[in-house]
Design an enzyme around this catalytic site. Structure first.
Site, short mmCIF file in Angstrom:
data_model
loop_
_atom_site.label_atom_id
_atom_site.label_comp_id
_atom_site.label_asym_id
_atom_site.label_seq_id
_atom_site.Cartn_x
_atom_site.Cartn_y
_atom_site.Cartn_z
N CYS A 1 0.85 -1.19 0.00
CA CYS A 1 0.00 0.00 0.00
C CYS A 1 0.89 1.24 0.00
O CYS A 1 1.73 1.41 0.88
CB CYS A 1 -0.90 0.01 1.24
SG CYS A 1 -1.82 1.56 1.38
N CYS B 1 -0.05 3.53 3.49
CA CYS B 1 0.30 3.13 4.87
C CYS B 1 1.36 2.03 4.89
O CYS B 1 1.70 1.53 5.95
CB CYS B 1 -0.95 2.68 5.62
SG CYS B 1 -1.56 1.08 5.09
N CYS C 1 -6.56 -2.07 0.35
CA CYS C 1 -5.79 -2.12 1.59
C CYS C 1 -6.77 -2.16 2.77
O CYS C 1 -7.56 -1.24 2.96
CB CYS C 1 -4.87 -0.90 1.71
SG CYS C 1 -4.01 -0.83 3.29
N CYS D 1 -5.91 0.87 5.61
CA CYS D 1 -6.29 2.29 5.44
C CYS D 1 -7.37 2.48 4.37
O CYS D 1 -7.69 3.60 4.01
CB CYS D 1 -5.06 3.13 5.11
SG CYS D 1 -4.47 2.91 3.43
N CYS E 1 7.22 -13.69 -12.68
CA CYS E 1 8.18 -14.32 -13.59
C CYS E 1 8.21 -13.66 -14.98
O CYS E 1 9.27 -13.55 -15.58
CB CYS E 1 7.95 -15.82 -13.68
SG CYS E 1 6.33 -16.29 -14.29
N HIS F 1 4.45 -20.45 -16.55
CA HIS F 1 5.77 -20.00 -16.11
C HIS F 1 6.60 -19.72 -17.36
O HIS F 1 6.34 -20.26 -18.43
CB HIS F 1 6.45 -21.05 -15.22
CG HIS F 1 7.69 -20.52 -14.53
ND1 HIS F 1 7.72 -19.28 -13.94
CD2 HIS F 1 8.92 -21.04 -14.36
CE1 HIS F 1 8.93 -19.07 -13.42
NE2 HIS F 1 9.67 -20.13 -13.67
N ASP G 1 17.03 -19.62 -14.94
CA ASP G 1 15.81 -19.08 -14.35
C ASP G 1 16.16 -17.88 -13.50
O ASP G 1 16.68 -18.03 -12.39
CB ASP G 1 15.07 -20.14 -13.52
CG ASP G 1 13.67 -19.65 -13.15
OD1 ASP G 1 13.55 -18.48 -12.73
OD2 ASP G 1 12.70 -20.42 -13.30
N GLU H 1 14.96 -17.57 -9.79
CA GLU H 1 15.58 -18.43 -8.79
C GLU H 1 17.11 -18.36 -8.86
O GLU H 1 17.79 -19.10 -8.16
CB GLU H 1 15.14 -19.88 -9.00
CG GLU H 1 13.64 -20.05 -9.12
CD GLU H 1 12.93 -20.12 -7.77
OE1 GLU H 1 13.17 -21.08 -7.04
OE2 GLU H 1 12.17 -19.20 -7.45
#
Ligand code: ZN
Length: 375
Positions: free
Chosen positions: A118, A121, A153, A156, A179, A209, A226, A229
């Site tokens: 957010c 906040c 949120c 807030c 990804c 993916h 990748d 990762e």
């Protein structure tokens, strides 16, 4: 003329004739027809990705990348890797560079976003609740936003949005996403440091993916990468480590598309392919279609046209034509046929068994929901 040159000439003539047949087939091919709704969406995904690498070749991309990344830190890391590698290592300088870029990209450059924070906040995680998505509607769209995810949120009450950005240059600035954004931005960076044609590949998995590959001169083959990762050469990461079930994996490099399913999906992780497409022929014919299109593009490229025009000015058209056909064969047809032979039936035991189990990016709820938590 010696017998040897005779044979060499004959071989070249046959190769040129074969390349000419491929070219003729590419000129004669009709547009693809899908047999089912599933086939159509599969086909559209592949056709959309067939030229995905072009976006990394914009002239301003290299400068933008070199401005954005901390070159001193990357090159210091490359030197460390190079000096600690054993003398029997077949890795070369560019392999160490790719390894270091993977590390730098994940740990110092890009940020994973499961849900946005957010802005008012700073609440995150469970305090941000999904509220659907909307298409991006403004006509001016320099970041190439495809869709805007909407959240709320609970701390807030502010509505929070997360735009999915597709322009890789914009991602150098925003440096966050999932990804798709990770691979998109990482390929832009890789292209800036490895600009040679046909050394990079975008890899798409039907089960949501994406990752990439590059051609290693040291290892003499295409290597799995990748960026999410920071994984180098661990093709069975998804099947063995994440426990991910998959149907198809298709790769796209400059000169051809290729079905890489056998490289990434061992039998234990294979989803029935016929639950995704109406027949296996569907996939072969889409890949063949893309590749014949690549052959045609290669032969009608500006560079080819310039060579032929210059040759015809000096009455050398026949020889120039044969040379171009040989070039076509050696650049596209031969590497594709060779790699396809290597990939088919290539599923081997993974080297990832010692790595941490489960996907390392995303919250545990998120990875579990996707079936990627290694269980
Ligand atoms: Zn808030």
């Amino acid at each position: 003329m010696s017998v040897h040159t005779d044979y060499a000439n004959l071989a070249n003539r046959l190769i040129a004739a074969y390349a000419h047949q491929c070219l003729a087939a590419s000129r004669a091919q009709r547009s693809l027809r899908a047999r089912s709704h599933h086939d159509k969406s599969f086909m559209q995904s592949l056709l959309r990705l067939s030229s995905v690498l072009l976006q990394y070749k914009s002239p301003q991309a290299t400068d933008a990348v070199l401005d954005a990344i901390d070159l001193a830190s990357v090159y210091a890391g490359v030197e460390r890797r190079e000096s600690s590698a054993g003398s029997d290592s077949s890795l070369q300088y560019d392999d160490f560079l790719v390894q270091e870029l993977l590390h730098y990209f994940k740990h110092s450059f890009f940020r994973w976003v499961t849900k946005p924070q957010c802005p008012q906040c700073q609440a995150s995680g469970d305090n941000i609740v999904g509220a659907g998505a909307r298409p991006f509607s403004a006509s001016h769209n320099p970041d190439q936003v495809s869709v805007v995810e909407m959240y709320h949120c609970t701390t807030c009450s502010l509505p929070v949005e997360f735009a999915r950005i597709n322009n890789p240059l914009s991602l150098l600035r925003t440096r966050e996403g999932r990804c798709g954004e990770w691979v998109n931005c990482f390929l832009l960076i890789l292209h800036a440091v490895i600009p040679q044609p046909n050394r990079l590949r975008y890899v798409w998995n039907h089960e949501d993916h994406v990752w990439c590959e590059y051609y290693s001169y040291g290892l003499q083959r295409w290597v799995h990468l990748d960026p999410c990762e920071a994984c180098f050469d661990e093709p069975h990461l998804y099947a063995n480590n994440w426990g991910k079930k998959m149907s198809f994996v298709i790769g796209f490099n400059d000169y051809y598309a290729i079905d890489l399913s056998d490289k990434y999906i061992p039998a234990s992780a294979q989803i029935d392919k016929l639950s995704v497409v109406s027949s296996l022929k569907t996939v072969t014919s889409i890949v063949d279609h893309i590749n014949l299109e690549k052959v045609r593009e290669f032969f009608t490229s500006d560079e080819t046209m310039r060579t032929l025009t210059a040759a015809s000015a000096s009455n050398n058209t026949i020889q120039a034509n044969e040379e171009l056909l040989l070039h076509l064969y050696n650049s596209i047809i031969l590497p594709y046929n060779r790699e396809r032979k290597l990939v088919v039936g290539s599923a081997k035991p993974s080297k990832t068994s010692t790595a941490a189990i489960g996907r390392q990016t995303g919250t545990s709820e998120w990875t579990r929901a996707r079936g990627e938590d290694g269980s």
